[in-house]
Design a protein around this motif. Structure first.
Motif, PDB file in Angstrom:
ATOM      1  N   ALA A  66     -16.318   9.737  -5.483  1.00 48.29           N
ATOM      2  CA  ALA A  66     -16.863  10.530  -4.380  1.00 48.29           C
ATOM      3  C   ALA A  66     -16.944  12.008  -4.746  1.00 48.29           C
ATOM      4  O   ALA A  66     -17.724  12.766  -4.151  1.00 48.29           O
ATOM      5  N   LEU A  67     -16.158  12.429  -5.744  1.00 47.59           N
ATOM      6  CA  LEU A  67     -16.184  13.813  -6.206  1.00 47.59           C
ATOM      7  C   LEU A  67     -17.018  13.978  -7.468  1.00 47.59           C
ATOM      8  O   LEU A  67     -16.999  15.028  -8.113  1.00 47.59           O
ATOM      9  N   GLY A  68     -17.755  12.917  -7.821  1.00 45.91           N
ATOM     10  CA  GLY A  68     -18.618  12.993  -8.989  1.00 45.91           C
ATOM     11  C   GLY A  68     -17.917  12.774 -10.295  1.00 45.91           C
ATOM     12  O   GLY A  68     -18.448  13.109 -11.362  1.00 45.91           O
ATOM     13  N   LYS A  69     -16.696  12.205 -10.261  1.00 44.80           N
ATOM     14  CA  LYS A  69     -15.935  11.965 -11.489  1.00 44.80           C
ATOM     15  C   LYS A  69     -15.795  10.486 -11.733  1.00 44.80           C
ATOM     16  O   LYS A  69     -15.565   9.704 -10.811  1.00 44.80           O
ATOM     17  N   THR A  70     -15.945  10.091 -12.966  1.00 43.98           N
ATOM     18  CA  THR A  70     -15.767   8.682 -13.352  1.00 43.98           C
ATOM     19  C   THR A  70     -14.754   8.606 -14.480  1.00 43.98           C
ATOM     20  O   THR A  70     -14.488   9.588 -15.174  1.00 43.98           O
ATOM     21  N   LYS A  71     -14.175   7.416 -14.648  1.00 50.45           N
ATOM     22  CA  LYS A  71     -13.186   7.220 -15.698  1.00 50.45           C
ATOM     23  C   LYS A  71     -13.843   7.313 -17.054  1.00 50.45           C
ATOM     24  O   LYS A  71     -14.864   6.656 -17.324  1.00 50.45           O
ATOM     25  N   LYS A  72     -13.270   8.115 -17.925  1.00 52.52           N
ATOM     26  CA  LYS A  72     -13.825   8.285 -19.268  1.00 52.52           C
ATOM     27  C   LYS A  72     -13.474   7.082 -20.136  1.00 52.52           C
ATOM     28  O   LYS A  72     -12.377   6.550 -20.066  1.00 52.52           O
ATOM     29  N   TRP A  76       0.833  -1.200   0.000  1.00 45.65           N
ATOM     30  CA  TRP A  76       0.000   0.000   0.000  1.00 45.65           C
ATOM     31  C   TRP A  76       0.872   1.256   0.000  1.00 45.65           C
ATOM     32  O   TRP A  76       0.611   2.213  -0.737  1.00 45.65           O
ATOM     33  N   ASP A  77       1.909   1.264   0.828  1.00 48.61           N
ATOM     34  CA  ASP A  77       2.781   2.436   0.918  1.00 48.61           C
ATOM     35  C   ASP A  77       3.488   2.722  -0.399  1.00 48.61           C
ATOM     36  O   ASP A  77       3.700   3.887  -0.757  1.00 48.61           O
ATOM     37  N   HIS A  78       3.842   1.664  -1.146  1.00 49.48           N
ATOM     38  CA  HIS A  78       4.642   1.847  -2.346  1.00 49.48           C
ATOM     39  C   HIS A  78       3.822   1.904  -3.630  1.00 49.48           C
ATOM     40  O   HIS A  78       4.173   2.637  -4.562  1.00 49.48           O
ATOM     41  N   TYR A  79       2.752   1.114  -3.701  1.00 49.60           N
ATOM     42  CA  TYR A  79       2.115   0.913  -4.999  1.00 49.60           C
ATOM     43  C   TYR A  79       0.643   1.317  -5.071  1.00 49.60           C
ATOM     44  O   TYR A  79       0.013   1.107  -6.121  1.00 49.60           O
ATOM     45  N   ALA A  80       0.084   1.880  -4.005  1.00 53.91           N
ATOM     46  CA  ALA A  80      -1.344   2.211  -4.022  1.00 53.91           C
ATOM     47  C   ALA A  80      -1.701   3.215  -5.111  1.00 53.91           C
ATOM     48  O   ALA A  80      -2.827   3.222  -5.617  1.00 53.91           O
ATOM     49  N   GLN A  81      -0.762   4.048  -5.495  1.00 54.01           N
ATOM     50  CA  GLN A  81      -1.035   5.051  -6.530  1.00 54.01           C
ATOM     51  C   GLN A  81      -1.338   4.419  -7.878  1.00 54.01           C
ATOM     52  O   GLN A  81      -1.910   5.056  -8.769  1.00 54.01           O
ATOM     53  N   TRP A  82      -0.941   3.145  -8.041  1.00 54.67           N
ATOM     54  CA  TRP A  82      -1.199   2.448  -9.301  1.00 54.67           C
ATOM     55  C   TRP A  82      -2.451   1.583  -9.232  1.00 54.67           C
ATOM     56  O   TRP A  82      -2.775   0.906 -10.211  1.00 54.67           O
ATOM     57  N   ALA A  83      -3.125   1.539  -8.092  1.00 64.34           N
ATOM     58  CA  ALA A  83      -4.264   0.636  -7.911  1.00 64.34           C
ATOM     59  C   ALA A  83      -5.567   1.372  -8.206  1.00 64.34           C
ATOM     60  O   ALA A  83      -6.048   2.152  -7.390  1.00 64.34           O
ATOM     61  N   ASP A  84      -6.164   1.112  -9.362  1.00 67.56           N
ATOM     62  CA  ASP A  84      -7.415   1.773  -9.731  1.00 67.56           C
ATOM     63  C   ASP A  84      -8.560   1.372  -8.815  1.00 67.56           C
ATOM     64  O   ASP A  84      -9.493   2.150  -8.580  1.00 67.56           O
ATOM     65  N   ASP A  85      -8.529   0.135  -8.284  1.00 66.35           N
ATOM     66  CA  ASP A  85      -9.615  -0.323  -7.416  1.00 66.35           C
ATOM     67  C   ASP A  85      -9.728   0.531  -6.163  1.00 66.35           C
ATOM     68  O   ASP A  85     -10.795   0.592  -5.544  1.00 66.35           O
ATOM     69  N   TYR A  86      -8.631   1.190  -5.777  1.00 65.90           N
ATOM     70  CA  TYR A  86      -8.658   2.033  -4.588  1.00 65.90           C
ATOM     71  C   TYR A  86      -8.794   3.506  -4.946  1.00 65.90           C
ATOM     72  O   TYR A  86      -9.332   4.297  -4.168  1.00 65.90           O
ATOM     73  N   ASN A  87      -8.308   3.898  -6.122  1.00 66.35           N
ATOM     74  CA  ASN A  87      -8.368   5.299  -6.517  1.00 66.35           C
ATOM     75  C   ASN A  87      -9.694   5.683  -7.167  1.00 66.35           C
ATOM     76  O   ASN A  87     -10.160   6.814  -7.022  1.00 66.35           O
ATOM     77  N   ASP A  88     -10.320   4.744  -7.870  1.00 70.96           N
ATOM     78  CA  ASP A  88     -11.586   5.062  -8.538  1.00 70.96           C
ATOM     79  C   ASP A  88     -12.675   5.507  -7.567  1.00 70.96           C
ATOM     80  O   ASP A  88     -13.410   6.465  -7.850  1.00 70.96           O
ATOM     81  N   PRO A  89     -12.855   4.845  -6.411  1.00 67.26           N
ATOM     82  CA  PRO A  89     -13.878   5.328  -5.465  1.00 67.26           C
ATOM     83  C   PRO A  89     -13.611   6.739  -4.972  1.00 67.26           C
ATOM     84  O   PRO A  89     -14.561   7.476  -4.651  1.00 67.26           O
ATOM     85  N   LEU A  90     -12.335   7.141  -4.891  1.00 64.20           N
ATOM     86  CA  LEU A  90     -12.022   8.501  -4.447  1.00 64.20           C
ATOM     87  C   LEU A  90     -12.497   9.517  -5.484  1.00 64.20           C
ATOM     88  O   LEU A  90     -13.041  10.572  -5.134  1.00 64.20           O
ATOM     89  N   TRP A  91     -12.277   9.202  -6.780  1.00 63.89           N
ATOM     90  CA  TRP A  91     -12.769  10.090  -7.830  1.00 63.89           C
ATOM     91  C   TRP A  91     -14.297  10.083  -7.881  1.00 63.89           C
ATOM     92  O   TRP A  91     -14.934  11.117  -8.111  1.00 63.89           O
TER      93      TRP A  91
END
Length: 382
Positions: free
Chosen positions: A371-377, A354-369
């Protein structure tokens, strides 16, 4: 009948052997601090059978105390070099060979700068000045170096008669995440620019996520296990000679399983033909047939990096990070994996991944986007 433990205790002022360090000590009367015993050559008295030598050494100390007009003689002055030497002699028995070699390099360099100083004379400014001389050491390297130096003094304080660690309060710099990876274009250029043996070794690192020199380089046909699901490499936590079988074995105590994809299975089956079971020959070897090591591997990749003018942060270990990014993004299967799955594949803890590679994990980053009303195009076809 209960055993009388008190009858087995040595009186204060007697010589006694400590199994932990295999050395002889005595405890001066009126104190609780043990003191090491030294022979006439100035070496520590070692070995359980050397009781007479230890008693003779203790007799010399008592005689010197009686003849000294100022009372008991002072304890021996420790030097920085002696602290490092004692620590490394123990580290050789307990740590993996790669770490021992690295620590020897750091501590020998440190002793070359201030090894003649006594522990009382050593200050934190000496450590800071020494670190500043190594401009190429990043934050992560400095953390490891400082931890190694501290460990040497802590060891002698805990298991020997050193009074205090003079650099115990020296702060380590904050760690920085390793986020480098090879692009598909860089990977293609690397395979084309190097020899076939080196290209195969790097490809194996990318396809498996194995640590290059402490895992993939030591794999033989005897480590290959076949199951109904496919092949995997099995590195035992302990080898038959009692040493650790892989880098994380000392920390986790668990065996390391390196799962293989279809392409890696085909490569492995081909390599087994040249290095069959029972031969003890590593599957991945140099063009000259020698096992890959940190020495020849780093030299080979440094020449390759210079030839292709790759970024400075590209190293052999980048292959492992490339595996992490591709696994999390679903590069091979089209199905992104989670942090927990990646941790199992890489032999790490979920927290470290998590500390090293979470930035590459879409499964964890997509819910954050989201929550702001943005989805992957969606990408347009073509």
């Amino acid at each position: 009948m209960a055993r009388n433990r008190k009858s087995r205790r040595q009186q204060h002022g007697s010589a006694w052997h400590w199994k932990q360090t295999d050395c002889w000590y005595y405890t001066p009367s009126g104190t609780k601090k043990r003191q090491a015993l030294f022979d006439e050559a100035g070496e520590r008295v070692r070995g359980k059978d050397n009781r007479e030598v230890a008693q003779l050494a203790l007799a010399r100390i008592k005689l010197a105390e009686e003849l000294s007009p100022a009372g008991p003689v002072k304890s021996r002055e420790w030097t920085v070099a002696q602290v490092c030497e004692i620590y490394l002699s123990d580290l050789t028995k307990t740590a993996c060979p790669e770490w021992v070699v690295q620590c020897k390099y750091w501590l020998n360099d440190f002793c070359g700068y201030c090894g003649a100083l006594t522990v009382h004379e050593l200050k934190k400014k000496h450590l800071r000045t020494w670190l500043e001389r190594h401009k190429t050491w990043n934050n992560n390297t400095q953390r490891n170096v400082i931890g190694c130096v501290k460990a040497a003094f802590n060891f002698c304080c805990k298991f020997d008669d050193l009074d205090a660690n003079p650099v115990s309060s020296y702060e380590k710099p904050a760690a920085t995440a390793r986020v480098t990876c090879f692009s598909p274009e860089e990977e293609t250029q690397i395979y084309a620019a190097t020899n076939t043996a080196h290209a195969l070794f790097l490809k194996g690192c990318i396809l498996t996520g194995a640590r290059p020199y402490s895992e993939l380089a030591v794999v033989t046909a005897d480590h290959v296990v076949e199951t109904p699901h496919g092949l995997f490499y099995l590195l035992k936590a302990r080898t038959p000679d009692g040493s650790f079988g892989h880098k994380a074995a000392k920390k986790t105590g668990k065996d390391r399983r390196i799962m293989l994809c279809d392409e890696m299975e085909q490569i492995t089956r081909r390599l087994i033909l040249a290095s069959p079971k029972g031969s003890g020959v590593p599957l991945f070897r140099t063009m000259r047939g020698k096992p890959w090591s940190q020495s020849n591997g780093v030299q080979q990749f440094s020449s390759l990096k210079k030839k292709l003018e790759l970024a400075e942060d590209r190293v052999t270990y980048t292959c492992r990070h490339t595996f992490a990014k591709r696994t999390l993004s679903g590069y091979y299967t089209g199905k992104p994996a989670g942090i927990e799955v990646l941790a199992g594949l890489m032999g790490n803890t979920p927290k470290l991944c998590w500390d090293h590679y979470a930035q590459w994990a879409d499964d964890y980053n997509d819910p954050l986007w989201a929550a702001l009303g943005k989805t992957k195009k969606k990408r347009k076809a073509g």
